[in-house]
Design a protein around this motif. Structure first.
Motif, mmCIF file in Angstrom:
data_model
loop_
_atom_site.group_PDB
_atom_site.id
_atom_site.type_symbol
_atom_site.label_atom_id
_atom_site.label_comp_id
_atom_site.label_asym_id
_atom_site.label_seq_id
_atom_site.Cartn_x
_atom_site.Cartn_y
_atom_site.Cartn_z
ATOM 1 N N VAL A 89 0.807 -1.235 0.000
ATOM 2 C CA VAL A 89 0.000 0.000 0.000
ATOM 3 C C VAL A 89 0.830 1.270 0.000
ATOM 4 O O VAL A 89 0.278 2.361 -0.194
ATOM 5 C CB VAL A 89 -1.014 0.026 1.173
ATOM 6 C CG1 VAL A 89 -1.956 -1.167 1.089
ATOM 7 C CG2 VAL A 89 -0.333 0.109 2.513
ATOM 8 N N GLY A 90 2.112 1.183 0.253
ATOM 9 C CA GLY A 90 2.955 2.375 0.225
ATOM 10 C C GLY A 90 2.784 3.252 1.452
ATOM 11 O O GLY A 90 2.490 2.777 2.546
ATOM 12 N N ALA A 91 2.932 4.545 1.240
ATOM 13 C CA ALA A 91 3.016 5.517 2.342
ATOM 14 C C ALA A 91 1.662 6.088 2.741
ATOM 15 O O ALA A 91 1.496 7.294 2.857
ATOM 16 C CB ALA A 91 3.966 6.638 1.958
ATOM 17 N N VAL A 92 0.697 5.223 2.976
ATOM 18 C CA VAL A 92 -0.609 5.664 3.473
ATOM 19 C C VAL A 92 -0.688 5.312 4.960
ATOM 20 O O VAL A 92 0.075 4.474 5.437
ATOM 21 C CB VAL A 92 -1.772 5.005 2.692
ATOM 22 C CG1 VAL A 92 -1.725 5.382 1.223
ATOM 23 C CG2 VAL A 92 -1.765 3.493 2.857
ATOM 24 N N PRO A 93 -1.600 5.914 5.709
ATOM 25 C CA PRO A 93 -1.752 5.532 7.121
ATOM 26 C C PRO A 93 -2.145 4.060 7.250
ATOM 27 O O PRO A 93 -3.002 3.574 6.509
ATOM 28 C CB PRO A 93 -2.877 6.437 7.624
ATOM 29 C CG PRO A 93 -2.939 7.567 6.656
ATOM 30 C CD PRO A 93 -2.499 7.002 5.330
ATOM 31 N N VAL A 94 -1.482 3.362 8.172
ATOM 32 C CA VAL A 94 -1.829 1.965 8.436
ATOM 33 C C VAL A 94 -1.992 1.771 9.940
ATOM 34 O O VAL A 94 -1.365 2.462 10.745
ATOM 35 C CB VAL A 94 -0.794 0.966 7.878
ATOM 36 C CG1 VAL A 94 -0.712 1.059 6.359
ATOM 37 C CG2 VAL A 94 0.558 1.159 8.504
ATOM 38 N N GLY A 95 -2.849 0.825 10.284
ATOM 39 C CA GLY A 95 -3.102 0.571 11.691
ATOM 40 C C GLY A 95 -3.477 -0.865 11.952
ATOM 41 O O GLY A 95 -3.505 -1.702 11.047
ATOM 42 N N LEU A 96 -3.779 -1.117 13.200
ATOM 43 C CA LEU A 96 -4.144 -2.449 13.672
ATOM 44 C C LEU A 96 -5.568 -2.442 14.199
ATOM 45 O O LEU A 96 -5.975 -1.510 14.897
ATOM 46 C CB LEU A 96 -3.197 -2.887 14.793
ATOM 47 C CG LEU A 96 -1.725 -3.000 14.414
ATOM 48 C CD1 LEU A 96 -0.862 -3.094 15.665
ATOM 49 C CD2 LEU A 96 -1.503 -4.205 13.517
ATOM 50 N N TRP A 97 -6.313 -3.480 13.867
ATOM 51 C CA TRP A 97 -7.664 -3.694 14.363
ATOM 52 C C TRP A 97 -7.592 -4.975 15.185
ATOM 53 O O TRP A 97 -7.384 -6.056 14.633
ATOM 54 C CB TRP A 97 -8.615 -3.844 13.186
ATOM 55 C CG TRP A 97 -10.058 -4.002 13.529
ATOM 56 C CD1 TRP A 97 -11.004 -3.023 13.546
ATOM 57 C CD2 TRP A 97 -10.748 -5.225 13.857
ATOM 58 N NE1 TRP A 97 -12.224 -3.560 13.886
ATOM 59 C CE2 TRP A 97 -12.094 -4.903 14.079
ATOM 60 C CE3 TRP A 97 -10.343 -6.543 14.010
ATOM 61 C CZ2 TRP A 97 -13.037 -5.862 14.427
ATOM 62 C CZ3 TRP A 97 -11.283 -7.501 14.365
ATOM 63 C CH2 TRP A 97 -12.617 -7.152 14.564
ATOM 64 N N GLY A 98 -7.717 -4.848 16.508
ATOM 65 C CA GLY A 98 -7.594 -6.004 17.378
ATOM 66 C C GLY A 98 -8.904 -6.350 18.047
ATOM 67 O O GLY A 98 -9.564 -5.490 18.627
ATOM 68 N N PHE A 99 -9.274 -7.623 17.965
ATOM 69 C CA PHE A 99 -10.501 -8.128 18.558
ATOM 70 C C PHE A 99 -10.166 -8.957 19.796
ATOM 71 O O PHE A 99 -9.364 -9.891 19.725
ATOM 72 C CB PHE A 99 -11.251 -8.982 17.529
ATOM 73 C CG PHE A 99 -12.423 -9.744 18.065
ATOM 74 C CD1 PHE A 99 -13.486 -9.083 18.651
ATOM 75 C CD2 PHE A 99 -12.471 -11.124 17.966
ATOM 76 C CE1 PHE A 99 -14.573 -9.788 19.145
ATOM 77 C CE2 PHE A 99 -13.556 -11.839 18.452
ATOM 78 C CZ PHE A 99 -14.610 -11.168 19.039
ATOM 79 N N SER A 100 -10.736 -8.601 20.952
ATOM 80 C CA SER A 100 -10.571 -9.337 22.202
ATOM 81 C C SER A 100 -9.087 -9.474 22.522
ATOM 82 O O SER A 100 -8.399 -8.468 22.694
ATOM 83 C CB SER A 100 -11.291 -10.682 22.108
ATOM 84 O OG SER A 100 -11.359 -11.297 23.369
#
Length: 131
Positions: A89-100
């Motif tokens: 995806v290159g230089a776009v904002p990335v994050g984590l989605w954590g469940f439980s």
């Protein structure tokens, strides 16, 4: 698109937007929702790419002798998943989605491998030992 995550070669699927990528998300597992095909993760992969958000889902590392996967190992896998996501995806904002339990792993990962955002669902406000 099928891919793998980390040195363990965990099976993964990356769902990319049809148009420009505005951001990316790595999905982290609950303790008993281990497959990338789990309905909640598949829902994110259907919902977010049309909004320009890439979604990387991977299978959780297997348990050994019935013992849970240590949070440090989960964070290592999540860091590898972030690297794989950023490669596409290159230089776009990335994050984590954590469940439980994945919310604990997301927080630990973010300390070691900075991200642009965290989404924590069903997150306990206490440590695993207290819970």
């Amino acid at each position: 698109m099928e891919t793998t995550v980390g040195t363990a070669g965990l099976p993964a699927v990356l769902d990319l937007p049809a148009g420009p990528v505005r951001g990316g998300l790595v999905v982290l597992h609950g303790s008993h929702a281990e497959q990338h095909s789990y309905f909640l993760y598949a829902h994110l992969a259907r919902l977010l790419p049309p909004a320009g958000i890439a979604v990387l889902r991977y299978d959780r590392r297997p348990r050994i002798d019935g013992h849970d996967v240590p949070l440090a190992d989960q964070a290592e896998d999540a860091s590898a998943a972030l690297t794989e996501l950023r490669r596409h995806v290159g230089a776009v904002p990335v994050g984590l989605w954590g469940f439980s339990q994945g919310a604990w792993a997301a927080a630990l990962t973010a300390v070691r491998h900075p991200v642009d955002f965290l989404v924590l669902v069903g997150c306990s406000a206490v440590s695993p030992a207290v819970q």
